[in-house]
Design an enzyme around this catalytic site. Structure first.
Site, PDB file in Angstrom:
ATOM      1  N   ASP A  10      37.938  90.551  37.066  1.00  0.00           N
ATOM      2  CA  ASP A  10      39.125  91.035  37.781  1.00  0.00           C
ATOM      3  C   ASP A  10      38.779  91.521  39.188  1.00  0.00           C
ATOM      4  O   ASP A  10      37.662  91.977  39.442  1.00  0.00           O
ATOM      5  CB  ASP A  10      39.771  92.171  36.967  1.00  0.00           C
ATOM      6  CG  ASP A  10      41.191  92.453  37.434  1.00  0.00           C
ATOM      7  OD1 ASP A  10      41.843  91.534  37.975  1.00  0.00           O
ATOM      8  OD2 ASP A  10      41.655  93.593  37.260  1.00  0.00           O
ATOM      9  N   HIS A  27      39.814  84.025  44.774  1.00  0.00           N
ATOM     10  CA  HIS A  27      39.598  83.221  43.557  1.00  0.00           C
ATOM     11  C   HIS A  27      38.444  82.239  43.771  1.00  0.00           C
ATOM     12  O   HIS A  27      37.638  81.997  42.879  1.00  0.00           O
ATOM     13  CB  HIS A  27      40.878  82.479  43.174  1.00  0.00           C
ATOM     14  CG  HIS A  27      41.994  83.400  42.759  1.00  0.00           C
ATOM     15  ND1 HIS A  27      41.808  84.419  41.861  1.00  0.00           N
ATOM     16  CD2 HIS A  27      43.292  83.466  43.136  1.00  0.00           C
ATOM     17  CE1 HIS A  27      42.958  85.074  41.691  1.00  0.00           C
ATOM     18  NE2 HIS A  27      43.873  84.513  42.454  1.00  0.00           N
ATOM     19  N   LEU A 121      23.178  78.013  26.187  1.00  0.00           N
ATOM     20  CA  LEU A 121      24.181  79.047  26.474  1.00  0.00           C
ATOM     21  C   LEU A 121      25.543  78.548  25.990  1.00  0.00           C
ATOM     22  O   LEU A 121      25.931  77.422  26.288  1.00  0.00           O
ATOM     23  CB  LEU A 121      24.243  79.337  27.986  1.00  0.00           C
ATOM     24  CG  LEU A 121      25.332  80.324  28.418  1.00  0.00           C
ATOM     25  CD1 LEU A 121      25.036  81.733  27.912  1.00  0.00           C
ATOM     26  CD2 LEU A 121      25.483  80.339  29.943  1.00  0.00           C
TER      27      LEU A 121
END
Ligand code: IPE
Ligand code: IPE
Ligand code: MG
Length: 229
Positions: A10, A27, A121
């Site tokens: 965030d 973003h 991962l």
């Protein structure tokens, strides 16, 4: 041991606003921060990384911002898929990709299927994800099983958990939220019952190794009691 790290990424918008830039730039930088984090995971022996990319509530945003976010996901896959494969990253999506544009949906499906055998991962991207929506979906799946003859009295928590998007994932050990807020915003409601929570004022685009190391140290110093003494 920190096996599974979850992140509420965030603060992209505020990062940009503070610099007098359009939110879209925040973003874009946020994607860079995600690339950095993926590369850092092996060093910190993190096997599972789950990130909140777009919530079911984020559809309330202006259409142009939603388009930007979708475009960035598109670009991320175009640019990163080869690298992710080389790094042994398996991609999963948590959420309903049904409402996304067909071209993006196909790109996502391809990324998920071509990385399905990798396991260095496990990167799970919460996309059009909402915790309540996920719980409801699990309840519906169990209701269907009951209609087919299963006895609900036989079900345990594992049965409910198994119907979540995260059915085959361990629960997060640590949840990081950047951007200074200390709320869950409808993320992983079931899964974080005993997850340690760490929040930082740092906006997501500025999140790097320094912040990760800080969070890891804080986590290591916590004593997890799971209700015991
Ligand atoms: C997080 O950054 C990214 C998404 C929710 C998609 P925000 O866009 O929420 O940034 P702030 O919180 O407005 O600064
Ligand atoms: C949470 O951030 C969702 C993502 C990071 C994708 P928001 O910015 O949407 O959360 P609120 O609105 O501050 O609760
Ligand atoms: Mg926000």
């Amino acid at each position: 041991m920190l096996t599974h790290l979850a992140v509420i990424m965030d603060g992209n918008g505020r990062w940009a606003q503070r610099r007098g830039l359009p939110r879209a730039m925040g973003h874009r930088e946020g994607v860079e921060a995600l690339r950095r984090l993926v590369r850092l995971c092996p060093k910190y022996e993190i096997r599972y990384l789950t990130v909140y990319a777009f919530s079911t509530e984020n559809w309330k945003r202006p259409e142009a911002e939603i388009q930007t976010l979708m475009l960035l996901i598109h670009e991320f896959l175009d640019r990163e898929l080869i690298v992710l494969k080389e790094q042994g990253v398996r991609i999963r999506i948590l959420g309903d990709i049904g409402p996304l544009q067909p071209a993006l949906r196909e790109k996502i499906k391809n990324a998920v299927s071509t990385t399905a055998g990798l396991e260095k991962l496990h990167l799970s991207v919460a996309l059009n994800y909402g915790g309540r929506q996920e719980l409801l979906r699990s309840a519906k799946a169990l209701a269907k099983r009951a209609l087919k003859g299963e006895n609900p009295d036989d079900w345990r928590e594992e049965d409910f958990a198994g119907e979540l998007y995260t059915g085959d994932l361990p629960e997060p050990d640590l949840l990081i939220r950047t951007g200074g807020d200390t709320r869950i915003s409808n993320f992983l409601l079931w899964q974080i019952a005993y997850t340690e929570f760490w929040s930082t004022e740092t906006y997501w685009p500025d999140f790097g190794e320094k912040e990760l190391a800080e969070a890891m140290t804080a986590f290591t110093n916590r004593q997890r009691r799971y209700g015991g003494v």
